[in-house]
Design a protein around this motif. Structure first.
Motif, PDB file in Angstrom:
ATOM      1  N   SER B 177       0.797  -1.327   0.071  1.00 28.02           N
ATOM      2  CA  SER B 177      -0.150   0.101  -0.095  1.00 28.02           C
ATOM      3  C   SER B 177       0.735   1.184  -0.117  1.00 28.02           C
ATOM      4  O   SER B 177       0.624   2.196  -0.565  1.00 28.02           O
ATOM      5  CB  SER B 177      -0.922  -0.001   1.240  1.00 28.02           C
ATOM      6  N   GLU B 178       1.904   1.251   0.717  1.00 27.87           N
ATOM      7  CA  GLU B 178       2.757   2.264   0.863  1.00 27.87           C
ATOM      8  C   GLU B 178       3.417   2.752  -0.432  1.00 27.87           C
ATOM      9  O   GLU B 178       3.469   3.709  -1.080  1.00 27.87           O
ATOM     10  CB  GLU B 178       3.986   2.257   1.701  1.00 27.87           C
ATOM     11  N   LEU B 179       3.878   1.737  -1.214  1.00 25.22           N
ATOM     12  CA  LEU B 179       4.654   1.829  -2.663  1.00 25.22           C
ATOM     13  C   LEU B 179       3.604   2.472  -3.713  1.00 25.22           C
ATOM     14  O   LEU B 179       3.649   3.449  -4.309  1.00 25.22           O
ATOM     15  CB  LEU B 179       4.890   0.385  -3.296  1.00 25.22           C
ATOM     16  N   LEU B 180       2.236   1.759  -3.478  1.00 26.05           N
ATOM     17  CA  LEU B 180       1.166   2.310  -4.497  1.00 26.05           C
ATOM     18  C   LEU B 180       0.727   3.840  -4.087  1.00 26.05           C
ATOM     19  O   LEU B 180       0.577   4.406  -5.155  1.00 26.05           O
ATOM     20  CB  LEU B 180      -0.038   1.268  -4.243  1.00 26.05           C
ATOM     21  N   VAL B 184       1.056   6.833  -6.670  1.00 28.98           N
ATOM     22  CA  VAL B 184      -0.052   7.635  -6.874  1.00 28.98           C
ATOM     23  C   VAL B 184       0.272   9.348  -6.707  1.00 28.98           C
ATOM     24  O   VAL B 184       0.007  10.163  -7.383  1.00 28.98           O
ATOM     25  CB  VAL B 184      -1.343   7.330  -6.292  1.00 28.98           C
ATOM     26  N   ASP B 185       0.699   9.409  -5.552  1.00 22.53           N
ATOM     27  CA  ASP B 185       0.872  10.870  -4.844  1.00 22.53           C
ATOM     28  C   ASP B 185       1.937  11.547  -5.620  1.00 22.53           C
ATOM     29  O   ASP B 185       1.898  12.677  -5.932  1.00 22.53           O
ATOM     30  CB  ASP B 185       1.464  10.730  -3.482  1.00 22.53           C
ATOM     31  N   GLN B 186       2.841  10.622  -6.272  1.00 25.08           N
ATOM     32  CA  GLN B 186       4.072  11.321  -7.172  1.00 25.08           C
ATOM     33  C   GLN B 186       3.700  11.421  -8.620  1.00 25.08           C
ATOM     34  O   GLN B 186       4.438  11.785  -9.478  1.00 25.08           O
ATOM     35  CB  GLN B 186       5.235  10.546  -6.960  1.00 25.08           C
ATOM     36  N   ILE B 202      -5.677   7.154  -2.351  1.00 26.40           N
ATOM     37  CA  ILE B 202      -4.644   7.594  -1.347  1.00 26.40           C
ATOM     38  C   ILE B 202      -5.303   7.288  -0.098  1.00 26.40           C
ATOM     39  O   ILE B 202      -4.837   6.435   1.024  1.00 26.40           O
ATOM     40  CB  ILE B 202      -4.076   8.666  -1.542  1.00 26.40           C
ATOM     41  N   GLU B 203      -6.355   7.878   0.178  1.00 23.05           N
ATOM     42  CA  GLU B 203      -7.031   7.839   1.532  1.00 23.05           C
ATOM     43  C   GLU B 203      -7.568   6.100   1.783  1.00 23.05           C
ATOM     44  O   GLU B 203      -7.356   5.835   2.946  1.00 23.05           O
ATOM     45  CB  GLU B 203      -8.580   8.629   1.588  1.00 23.05           C
ATOM     46  N   ASP B 213       0.262   9.823   7.958  1.00 25.04           N
ATOM     47  CA  ASP B 213      -0.129  10.599   6.868  1.00 25.04           C
ATOM     48  C   ASP B 213       0.898  11.077   5.935  1.00 25.04           C
ATOM     49  O   ASP B 213       0.684  11.961   5.091  1.00 25.04           O
ATOM     50  CB  ASP B 213      -0.661  12.037   7.966  1.00 25.04           C
ATOM     51  N   LYS B 214       2.122  10.489   5.991  1.00 23.40           N
ATOM     52  CA  LYS B 214       2.989  10.657   4.965  1.00 23.40           C
ATOM     53  C   LYS B 214       3.027   9.408   3.968  1.00 23.40           C
ATOM     54  O   LYS B 214       4.076   9.050   3.323  1.00 23.40           O
ATOM     55  CB  LYS B 214       4.355  10.885   5.667  1.00 23.40           C
TER      56      LYS B 214
END
Lengths: 313, 525
Positions: B177-180, B184-186, B202-203, B213-214
């Motif tokens: 999930s962190e990678l994904l 997405v965020d980038q 992301i939520e 939250d990061k």
């Protein structure tokens, strides 16, 4: 093999308790036919190429340690004293592709492993057949994978065999194998699919061709050629009466009597009549066939009796 | 654009993704029933005096017997074994079992302890078998399939140390999930995700993967609430929880332990699952209470012949020296496994005979191990559920009953399914199979040797009445219709004639379908 302990046979019937032996150090040592390292190594597959070890750790589960087979609601056939093991082609086919309730095991074994275990069961378990299998035989027995590039010899056999005919005019699924490099009008073999309906005709005998001739005279039924023609014509009629024709015939047995005064059956005379019905322009199909000379038939005037087997389209 | 019919689309989904995917697609399209079971069948109007002979008193055979007698048929059942149930079978204390080859096991479990060598769990979505349990008053209890505190284990992962499933599950999900979320965020997935969906995605990943939250998956009270703490929250002095360290992302990935998380998610293993209280043969006994009076036991069928006037079955009365007996009937429901039927003299049509003879049977091994105490509960806080391992035993399933009790308990110490390991276990004597189960199991539970009490090992290729575990289709698309078709006066049924092979649901649904069609043929010609 790194070590071989007591035979598994010694363990039968000992109930549920694990069997241990004490070694010198006093630690428990499990009795196994195969060393620890070998049993489950290699990602669960079979790694040994020793025929006996493969048998003991694989085949023996159903066919039993001495090849004696087993019997419950159904059977596991014995391999010990089994005449079907005389030629390797039979066991290789079954090991690779399975049969009945036995799954095909080719995907679990290399060609070498199949060959080694085949040679073992041919020559051990109370059998004394000379192992005659080859690696090529195993490779050829494996099912053709979709998209697999066929070796040259396989292409020749499977796809461009000029002597092989699939089907025939009547879509029976019969494969008729011609005799290679020969025009002799019979087949080398006829391959009948398992779901074909076979029709056996009783022996058919000649018709009277000259009713004016006296009973018992050679003229009444004619010579071997004439008798062959009237017999085959009669067969053609019988087949038609049950919805079949000469093209459906896959097997023929011919009984010939030596004509009076001759030394032997008139094979050439028979062939003269035969070729009017088989391998002609209008009826090109051929059957497999055997011709026998016999001492006599039910009527002393008869020189010919013919049986045929047909496949219903 | 190729125009594609709905039927063809479903066909393609089925071909590419398997029948489960097709079923799901059909459900989504609103055209599938939840199951082909739609409640008890009603067969009415059996012609008086019409006799049905049923071969086999497993679940398929007894379902047919129960429903056809209810419809008004005269019913007789022949069974090879000395009792009903077939593969629906339980071995418990005091039982004796002799496999092919002659090895006899005397089940030396404590009173009440048992192992189910065959089927052992009931999915809640197997509607037919659940409904028969209801109708036959077979009490069920939950079967724990998924236990987050059980282990996942591979010899080449984490130095061979078993890992709690909760750690692998939570960390795998968190790291992925962190990678994904970062991708997405980038903006790296902008071509695939709309601006609107980006925020929501992301939520959702923060929720799904327990990210901060990061968008990071890190050691925290929050993540420990999923994967477990170093020290769990308590009460009173010093009760504050201490969070635990997540495992290294690369190590989690490379361990491949995530391969062991999927089974729980498949429909046939969704919670809740059930088991009959006291052993799976509770179902067999439930049927037997209803139709036991129709069954002749110890009957080894040797011939099945039919003609225009009826069916004639020849059998050996193995309880009476193998005396040959003959039974006739108007029709026959044959539930004999094809591994056996293929060896019986019959005159079934060639299309059916070909399928019978062409169906291999797979093997399976189950090892039941009884230990002097419930060390998995007492020492390791594992209550039911399954530990998966890459060793040949594949799994250890802890008992879903009798929690917290003193005294011996039985777990499933090995369960192989097809493949080379199954053949290896099959070639062993029972004691060897048990020994191997101990050797492999002790790598996960060091208490094994100390606590071992007794074991039972069943290899299905050696089970005399079936010679295998379940039927394998060489080409189901090609052969299925031929196999299930009524052949003049005989219809075959069983798990092998279903799309749920080796499940009892498949056996029952196959039987209900077969007898419904047979009844229709008898009534309407």
């Amino acid at each position: 093999m790194k070590s071989r302990f007591l035979s598994v046979l010694a363990m039968a019937g000992l109930g549920t308790a694990p069997v241990f032996a004490q070694d010198d150090s006093g630690t428990e040592q499990f009795i196994s036919p195969v060393s620890d390292e070998a049993m489950f190594e290699g990602g669960g597959g079979y790694t040994s190429t020793d025929g006996e070890e493969l048998y003991n750790t694989f085949c023996a589960g159903c066919h039993m340690p001495a090849g004696e087979g087993a019997s419950g609601a159904g059977e596991y056939p014995p391999l010990s004293g089994n005449p079907r093991l005389e030629f390797a082609a039979y066991p290789i086919t079954i090991i690779v592709n399975g049969q009945g309730g036995m799954p095909g095991l080719g995907h679990l074994l290399s060609d070498e492993q199949v060959l080694e275990v085949t040679s073992y069961i041919q020559s051990d378990l109370g059998n004394d057949y000379a192992p005659d299998g080859t690696l090529q035989m195993v490779a050829d027995t494996r099912p053709v994978e979709e998209g697999e590039v066929l070796a040259e010899h396989e292409v020749e056999e499977e796809n461009v065999d000029p002597d092989r005919e699939d089907g025939g005019g009547n879509e029976t699924g019969v494969v008729r194998h011609r005799i290679p490099n020969s025009n002799f009008p019979i087949l080398l073999a006829a391959e009948i699919p398992a779901d074909a309906t076979l029709v056996y005709l009783s022996g058919t005998v000649p018709q009277v061709v000259n009713p004016d001739a006296a009973e018992g005279s050679p003229e009444r039924y004619g010579d071997t050629t004439a008798q062959t023609v009237s017999t085959l014509a009669s067969i053609e009629q019988k087949l038609a009466s049950i919805g079949l024709d000469m093209a459906d015939v896959v097997k023929m047995q011919v009984y010939l009597v030596s004509p009076e005064g001759a030394d032997a059956m008139d094979f050439a005379g028979f062939m003269e009549g035969y070729v009017r019905f088989f391998g002609t322009e209008t009826q090109p199909e051929l059957p497999t066939r055997s011709v026998f000379e016999v001492a006599g038939l039910a009527n002393p005037s008869w020189l010919v009796e013919i049986e045929v087997v047909a496949v219903r389209p | 654009m190729i125009e594609m019919s709905r039927r063809r689309l479903l066909g393609m989904i089925g071909t590419v993704a398997g029948s489960t995917a097709m079923y799901n697609a059909m459900t989504a399209m609103g055209h599938a029933q939840p199951s082909s079971y739609s409640g008890p069948i009603q067969l009415d109007g059996a012609p008086q005096g019409t006799k049905i002979l049923i071969l086999g008193a497993g679940l398929a055979g007894m379902t047919a017997a129960l429903e056809m007698r209810a419809a008004g048929y005269e019913v007789e059942v022949l069974e090879f074994r000395e009792k009903a149930g077939g593969r629906c079978w339980t071995l418990r204390s005091g039982d004796t079992y002799t496999e092919l080859g002659g090895a006899t096991q005397n089940v030396d479990f404590a009173d009440g302890n048992y192992i189910n060598p065959g089927p052992w769990r009931l999915p809640h979505n197997h509607y037919a078998v659940i409904d028969y349990c209801r109708r036959l008053n077979v009490p069920l209890e939950p079967f724990v399939q998924t236990n987050y505190n059980a282990y996942v284990h591979r010899g080449d992962a984490f130095g061979g140390a078993p890992q709690r499933m909760k750690h692998i599950l939570t960390d795998y999900r968190g790291h992925v999930s962190e990678l994904l979320a970062k991708a997405v965020d980038q903006g790296k997935l902008d071509g695939m995700v709309t601006q609107e969906d980006r925020e929501v995605l992301i939520e959702s990943l923060r929720s799904f993967g327990v990210l901060n939250d990061k968008n990071a998956y890190v050691k925290s009270l929050q993540t420990s609430d999923y994967r477990g703490y170093d020290k769990q929250a308590g009460g009173g002095v010093g009760a504050a929880p201490i969070p635990s360290d997540p495992l290294d992302p690369s190590e989690v990935l490379q361990s491949r332990l995530w391969t062991m998380l999927a089974t729980h998610e498949t429909m046939n293993h969704h919670a809740p699952m059930f088991q009959p209280i006291g052993g799976m043969d509770g179902i067999a006994k439930g049927f037997e209470r209803e139709v036991g009076d129709l069954i002749t036991y110890n009957a080894k069928v040797v011939s099945l012949q039919q003609d225009d006037s009826g069916v004639t079955v020849t059998w050996e009365d193995t309880a009476n020296g193998g005396a040959t007996r003959t039974t006739t009937a108007d029709y026959c429901v044959c539930t004999i496994p094809f591994s056996i039927l293929g060896q019986i003299d019959h005159n079934l049509s060639s299309s059916l005979a070909n399928v019978i003879w062409g169906m291999p049977y797979n093997g399976s091994t189950k090892v039941g191990l009884e230990f002097k105490r419930r060390f998995w509960e007492q020492d390791e806080d594992i209550y039911g559920g399954i530990t998966y391992t890459d060793q040949a035993i594949t799994q250890i399933s802890y008992p879903s009953t009798g929690y917290l009790s003193d005294g011996p308990a039985v777990l499933l110490g090995g369960y192989t399914w097809r493949g080379a390991d199954t053949f290896k276990f099959n070639a062993m004597q029972p004691a060897e199979r048990i020994e191997w189960a101990l050797r492999m199991g002790e790598k996960i539970h060091p208490q094994y040797r100390e606590e071992f009490k007794a074991g039972v090992a069943v290899s299905w290729h050696k089970v005399p009445w079936v010679l295998g575990c379940s039927g394998i289709w060489e080409d189901r698309e090609r052969d299925y219709e031929d196999a299930v078709a009524i052949d003049n006066r005989v219809v075959c049924a069983g798990e092998h004639l279903s799309y749920l092979p080796a499940w009892q649901e498949g056996a029952i649904l196959s039987s209900l379908d077969a007898i419904s069609r047979l009844h229709d043929k008898i009534i309407n010609g």
